[in-house]
Structure formats: C-alpha cells, structure tokens
Motif scaffolding. Structure first.
Motif, short mmCIF file in Angstrom:
data_model
loop_
_atom_site.label_atom_id
_atom_site.label_comp_id
_atom_site.label_asym_id
_atom_site.label_seq_id
_atom_site.Cartn_x
_atom_site.Cartn_y
_atom_site.Cartn_z
N TYR A 48 22.91 29.03 8.15
CA TYR A 48 22.14 28.29 9.15
C TYR A 48 22.29 26.78 8.90
O TYR A 48 22.45 26.01 9.84
CB TYR A 48 20.65 28.67 9.09
CG TYR A 48 20.35 30.02 9.69
CD1 TYR A 48 19.97 30.14 11.02
CD2 TYR A 48 20.41 31.17 8.91
CE1 TYR A 48 19.67 31.38 11.56
CE2 TYR A 48 20.11 32.42 9.44
CZ TYR A 48 19.75 32.51 10.76
OH TYR A 48 19.46 33.75 11.30
N THR A 52 24.08 23.98 11.17
CA THR A 52 23.33 22.76 11.49
C THR A 52 24.17 21.53 11.19
O THR A 52 24.22 20.59 11.98
CB THR A 52 22.00 22.72 10.71
OG1 THR A 52 21.21 23.84 11.09
CG2 THR A 52 21.24 21.44 10.96
N ALA A 55 26.68 21.15 13.84
CA ALA A 55 26.04 20.66 15.07
C ALA A 55 25.73 19.17 14.96
O ALA A 55 25.86 18.44 15.95
CB ALA A 55 24.77 21.46 15.35
N SER A 96 24.15 29.60 20.22
CA SER A 96 24.06 28.24 20.76
C SER A 96 23.07 27.48 19.89
O SER A 96 21.95 27.96 19.66
CB SER A 96 23.54 28.26 22.20
OG SER A 96 24.46 28.91 23.03
N VAL A 97 23.47 26.32 19.41
CA VAL A 97 22.58 25.46 18.63
C VAL A 97 22.26 24.25 19.50
O VAL A 97 23.14 23.43 19.78
CB VAL A 97 23.21 25.03 17.29
CG1 VAL A 97 22.25 24.14 16.50
CG2 VAL A 97 23.61 26.25 16.46
N SER A 99 20.58 20.83 19.86
CA SER A 99 20.18 19.76 18.97
C SER A 99 19.57 18.61 19.76
O SER A 99 20.05 18.27 20.84
CB SER A 99 21.39 19.23 18.19
OG SER A 99 22.01 20.26 17.48
N HIS A 113 17.14 21.58 15.55
CA HIS A 113 18.29 22.40 15.91
C HIS A 113 17.77 23.83 16.17
O HIS A 113 17.39 24.52 15.23
CB HIS A 113 19.34 22.42 14.79
CG HIS A 113 19.81 21.06 14.40
ND1 HIS A 113 20.79 20.39 15.09
CD2 HIS A 113 19.43 20.24 13.40
CE1 HIS A 113 21.01 19.21 14.53
NE2 HIS A 113 20.18 19.09 13.51
N ARG A 114 17.76 24.21 17.43
CA ARG A 114 17.27 25.54 17.82
C ARG A 114 18.45 26.50 17.98
O ARG A 114 19.37 26.22 18.74
CB ARG A 114 16.47 25.48 19.11
CG ARG A 114 15.17 24.74 18.95
CD ARG A 114 14.29 24.91 20.18
NE ARG A 114 13.03 24.24 19.97
CZ ARG A 114 11.98 24.82 19.39
NH1 ARG A 114 12.04 26.07 19.01
NH2 ARG A 114 10.86 24.14 19.23
N PHE A 115 18.41 27.60 17.25
CA PHE A 115 19.45 28.62 17.29
C PHE A 115 19.05 29.67 18.31
O PHE A 115 18.00 30.30 18.18
CB PHE A 115 19.59 29.28 15.92
CG PHE A 115 20.26 28.42 14.90
CD1 PHE A 115 21.50 28.78 14.39
CD2 PHE A 115 19.67 27.26 14.42
CE1 PHE A 115 22.14 27.99 13.45
CE2 PHE A 115 20.29 26.47 13.48
CZ PHE A 115 21.54 26.83 12.99
N GLU A 121 15.41 32.40 21.27
CA GLU A 121 15.41 31.65 20.01
C GLU A 121 15.37 32.60 18.81
O GLU A 121 14.59 33.54 18.78
CB GLU A 121 14.22 30.70 19.94
CG GLU A 121 14.26 29.83 18.70
CD GLU A 121 13.14 28.80 18.64
OE1 GLU A 121 12.56 28.65 17.56
OE2 GLU A 121 12.87 28.16 19.67
N CYS A 124 14.87 27.91 13.97
CA CYS A 124 14.76 26.49 14.25
C CYS A 124 14.89 25.75 12.92
O CYS A 124 14.19 26.08 11.95
CB CYS A 124 13.44 26.15 14.92
SG CYS A 124 13.29 24.40 15.31
#
Length: 167
Positions: A48, A52, A55, A96-97, A99, A113-115, A121, A124
C-alpha cells in the motif's frame, strides 16, 4: 525490485501527461495487483505504501511540480503515514488510487490517497509531508499554491496531537 520497476513505469507514463493537472485537483493513478504484490492471496500491507509512493510521483509529474523541485533542489520528505484498511485487495485487481492534498499548513502538507476497486474504497493512506531545501523547510504553499482546506480538518489535528505525544 517491484516497487522500483513500478515507479519507473509510472514516471514514463506520467511524462505523457506532464503538467496536465493542477495541484489543487484530485488525481487518479491506476495499478494492477501482480503476484509480486501479494502475500498468500491479498495485497501486502507494505505494498500500500509502495503504491502510495508511485501515486505521489505521478502527482508530482502530472502537476509539473517535479521540474520546480529539481530546479530549486527541493526534496519532499514523508514525516508520517497512517493507513486505514477497510477491505482486502486481491490478486489481479485493478486499483485506482485517488490522490489529493487535504490540507497545507505552514510546515506540512497532508496528502490523502484513497484505494478503490470497482468504485469501492478498500483503504485510505494519509501522508504528512514537507518540502526541504537542505536543512530548511519550505512552506508547502510556495510549491503547491492554494490547495486543500483553509482550516486544518479535525481528524488531521487529532493525528498531529497523537504524534506529538508519541513516545
């Protein structure tokens, strides 16, 4: 090695869209979960943070900020990170991340950054980061411009309070 390869691919793809997004906008970076990213069947927790990081690189490239950072010899330093997991992400998922900068104060900028998988979701990641030039901290608004909330959101203040009292 997988993280380095992914960052390189993100940088190459971001070159095609360099400067196409403003720092105040929400930016979406897409990834595919590979066998190198999982433990037994789910995305490993350290991945993760690797996603991030990729991203964040995409954000810097697509906003055109990478040029300013290089020209001025600025670095960005992640001071703290926290992750909230809500659902597991499985092998071969399209992630999809999303940001965005949630808040920018005098010393730190807070990135969210939401995954998401299929619009749902799954996690986060919040990153508290600062920009440095040598030992000097650069005010984030000098680099990012006006972004995020004007007042620090309560959840970020609680996080900072917790960090201030960390052993």
């Amino acid at each position: 090695m997988a993280g380095l390869l992914r960052n390189l691919l993100v940088l190459i793809l971001a070159l095609l869209h360099q400067g196409s997004v403003r720092p105040a906008e929400r930016l979406v970076t897409r990834f595919r979960v590979t066998p190198l990213d999982i433990g037994l069947s789910r995305l490993k927790s350290d991945r993760y943070l690797q996603l991030t990081e990729a991203a964040q690189l995409d954000f810097l490239m697509r906003t055109g900020l990478i040029g300013m950072l290089i020209r001025n010899r600025y670095n960005f330093v992640n001071a703290s990170a926290t992750v909230r997991y809500t659902r597991p992400i499985t092998l071969f998922s399209k992630v999809s991340v999303a940001s965005r900068v949630v808040y920018s104060g005098p010393r730190f900028a807070y990135f969210e950054h939401r995954f998401e998988v299929s619009g749902v979701e799954h996690a986060c990641v919040l990153i508290k980061m600062k920009f440095k030039q040598g030992r000097q901290t650069i005010e984030p608004s000098r680099i990012l411009g006006p972004v995020g909330a004007t007042d620090k959101p309560e959840h970020l203040q609680r996080w900072d309070d917790l960090l201030d009292h960390w052993p």
